[in-house]
Design a protein around this motif. Structure first.
Motif, PDB file in Angstrom:
ATOM      1  N   ALA A 126       2.752  -8.798   5.727  1.00 22.97           N
ATOM      2  CA  ALA A 126       2.539 -10.145   5.201  1.00 22.97           C
ATOM      3  C   ALA A 126       3.124 -10.282   3.795  1.00 22.97           C
ATOM      4  O   ALA A 126       3.700 -11.324   3.451  1.00 22.97           O
ATOM      5  CB  ALA A 126       1.046 -10.465   5.196  1.00 22.97           C
ATOM      6  N   ARG A 127       2.984  -9.250   2.995  1.00 23.39           N
ATOM      7  CA  ARG A 127       3.567  -9.288   1.654  1.00 23.39           C
ATOM      8  C   ARG A 127       5.088  -9.391   1.733  1.00 23.39           C
ATOM      9  O   ARG A 127       5.712 -10.141   0.978  1.00 23.39           O
ATOM     10  CB  ARG A 127       3.150  -8.045   0.857  1.00 23.39           C
ATOM     11  N   TYR A 148       5.924 -12.850   2.695  1.00 25.05           N
ATOM     12  CA  TYR A 148       5.685 -13.775   1.580  1.00 25.05           C
ATOM     13  C   TYR A 148       6.827 -13.711   0.565  1.00 25.05           C
ATOM     14  O   TYR A 148       7.185 -14.721  -0.039  1.00 25.05           O
ATOM     15  CB  TYR A 148       4.360 -13.432   0.907  1.00 25.05           C
ATOM     16  N   ASN A 206       1.357  -1.463   7.991  1.00 24.10           N
ATOM     17  CA  ASN A 206       0.184  -2.259   8.379  1.00 24.10           C
ATOM     18  C   ASN A 206       0.446  -3.756   8.207  1.00 24.10           C
ATOM     19  O   ASN A 206       1.435  -4.178   7.608  1.00 24.10           O
ATOM     20  CB  ASN A 206      -1.064  -1.810   7.610  1.00 24.10           C
ATOM     21  N   SER A 207      -0.470  -4.553   8.724  1.00 23.49           N
ATOM     22  CA  SER A 207      -0.283  -6.011   8.754  1.00 23.49           C
ATOM     23  C   SER A 207      -0.221  -6.624   7.366  1.00 23.49           C
ATOM     24  O   SER A 207       0.569  -7.543   7.109  1.00 23.49           O
ATOM     25  CB  SER A 207      -1.417  -6.662   9.548  1.00 23.49           C
ATOM     26  N   ARG A 208      -1.049  -6.152   6.448  1.00 22.96           N
ATOM     27  CA  ARG A 208      -1.069  -6.742   5.111  1.00 22.96           C
ATOM     28  C   ARG A 208       0.249  -6.477   4.376  1.00 22.96           C
ATOM     29  O   ARG A 208       0.771  -7.355   3.685  1.00 22.96           O
ATOM     30  CB  ARG A 208      -2.250  -6.194   4.310  1.00 22.96           C
ATOM     31  N   ASP A 209       0.799  -5.274   4.536  1.00 23.36           N
ATOM     32  CA  ASP A 209       2.092  -4.995   3.904  1.00 23.36           C
ATOM     33  C   ASP A 209       3.196  -5.843   4.527  1.00 23.36           C
ATOM     34  O   ASP A 209       4.114  -6.308   3.834  1.00 23.36           O
ATOM     35  CB  ASP A 209       2.432  -3.511   4.028  1.00 23.36           C
ATOM     36  N   SER A 226       0.833  -1.200   0.000  1.00 16.86           N
ATOM     37  CA  SER A 226       0.000   0.000   0.000  1.00 16.86           C
ATOM     38  C   SER A 226       0.868   1.252   0.000  1.00 16.86           C
ATOM     39  O   SER A 226       2.096   1.173   0.056  1.00 16.86           O
ATOM     40  CB  SER A 226      -0.899   0.000   1.236  1.00 16.86           C
TER      41      SER A 226
END
Length: 237
Positions: free
Chosen positions: A138-139, A142, A133-136, A97
């Protein structure tokens, strides 16, 4: 780095390898903080006592001032702010993001090629650091799970990922700024090949290659091993 920061007898022995393994034993002051900052104000429950410096590469210490020196050296190497490097080389290619921020201190600005540039910090102890943030997260995790490759493009060399997640030096179960589980002391109920990035407040990116799994866990005072064990129990037949 020919900026005076490695001129002393102690510091001229410091290598990049020492910095990424937190064994540099670099001495000096940077952005108003000395390498030997100690005490309850800085560490809280983890306060430590003053000690004698060791030879670079022979002693592990988690030390924000030394990581800040590492960041400054990287800034001089790239000759552009590290947040820009991170965005161009990693975060944009993995589809992160635009909300994350890599924040410097109020006084951590140097001149590079005649231009003032911020030198970011390694942690958030004194107000700087990576806000994400958490989603970034996680990326990013990954990307490492896939050995540095994203959608067919090798963003980080596979060899670097291997070295970064392999124990070395005199420290604990530690790679290149990654916490490892080789001895299964950190998380005894999960694979020894798992590893994690850990920040303030148990802000964790945990990677388990054996189960093809990335877990982001934020701001929790519980037991990481227990959480990871329950996740594995839930996904296994």
């Amino acid at each position: 780095m020919q900026d005076g920061g490695y001129d002393s007898e102690q510091n001229k022995k410091v290598t990049w390898e020492h910095h990424v393994r937190q064994t540099s034993e670099w001495e000096g002051e940077l952005w108003g903080k000395k390498h030997d900052f100690v005490g309850r104000e800085a560490f809280g429950r983890g306060e430590r006592q003053p000690r004698a410096l060791q030879e670079p590469g022979t002693f592990y210490e988690y030390n924000d001032v030394r990581i800040n020196r590492f960041a400054l050296s990287l800034l001089r190497l790239w000759e552009k702010p590290l947040p820009s490097v991170l965005k161009q080389e990693i975060m944009d290619p993995i589809g992160a993001s635009d909300t994350w921020q890599y924040v410097p201190y109020h006084n951590s600005v140097v001149e590079i090629n005649g231009k003032p540039m911020p030198s970011v910090s390694g942690g958030t102890r004194w107000g700087g650091g990576l806000w994400i943030n958490s989603r970034d997260e996680a990326r990013f995790g990954y990307l490492f799970l896939r050995q540095g490759k994203w959608e067919g493009k090798q963003l980080i060399s596979e060899e670097w990922v291997k070295k970064a997640t392999t124990r070395g030096g005199p420290g604990p179960d530690y790679g290149y700024l990654w916490w490892l589980n080789t001895e299964k002391k950190a998380w005894p109920d999960v694979p020894a090949t798992s590893y994690a990035a850990i920040g303030a407040g148990s802000n964790i990116i945990w990677i388990d290659p054996e189960h093809d799994l990335v877990v982001v866990w934020r701001w929790h005072n519980g037991n990481p091993n227990e959480l990871f064990k329950r996740i594995l129990s839930a996904i296994q037949p």
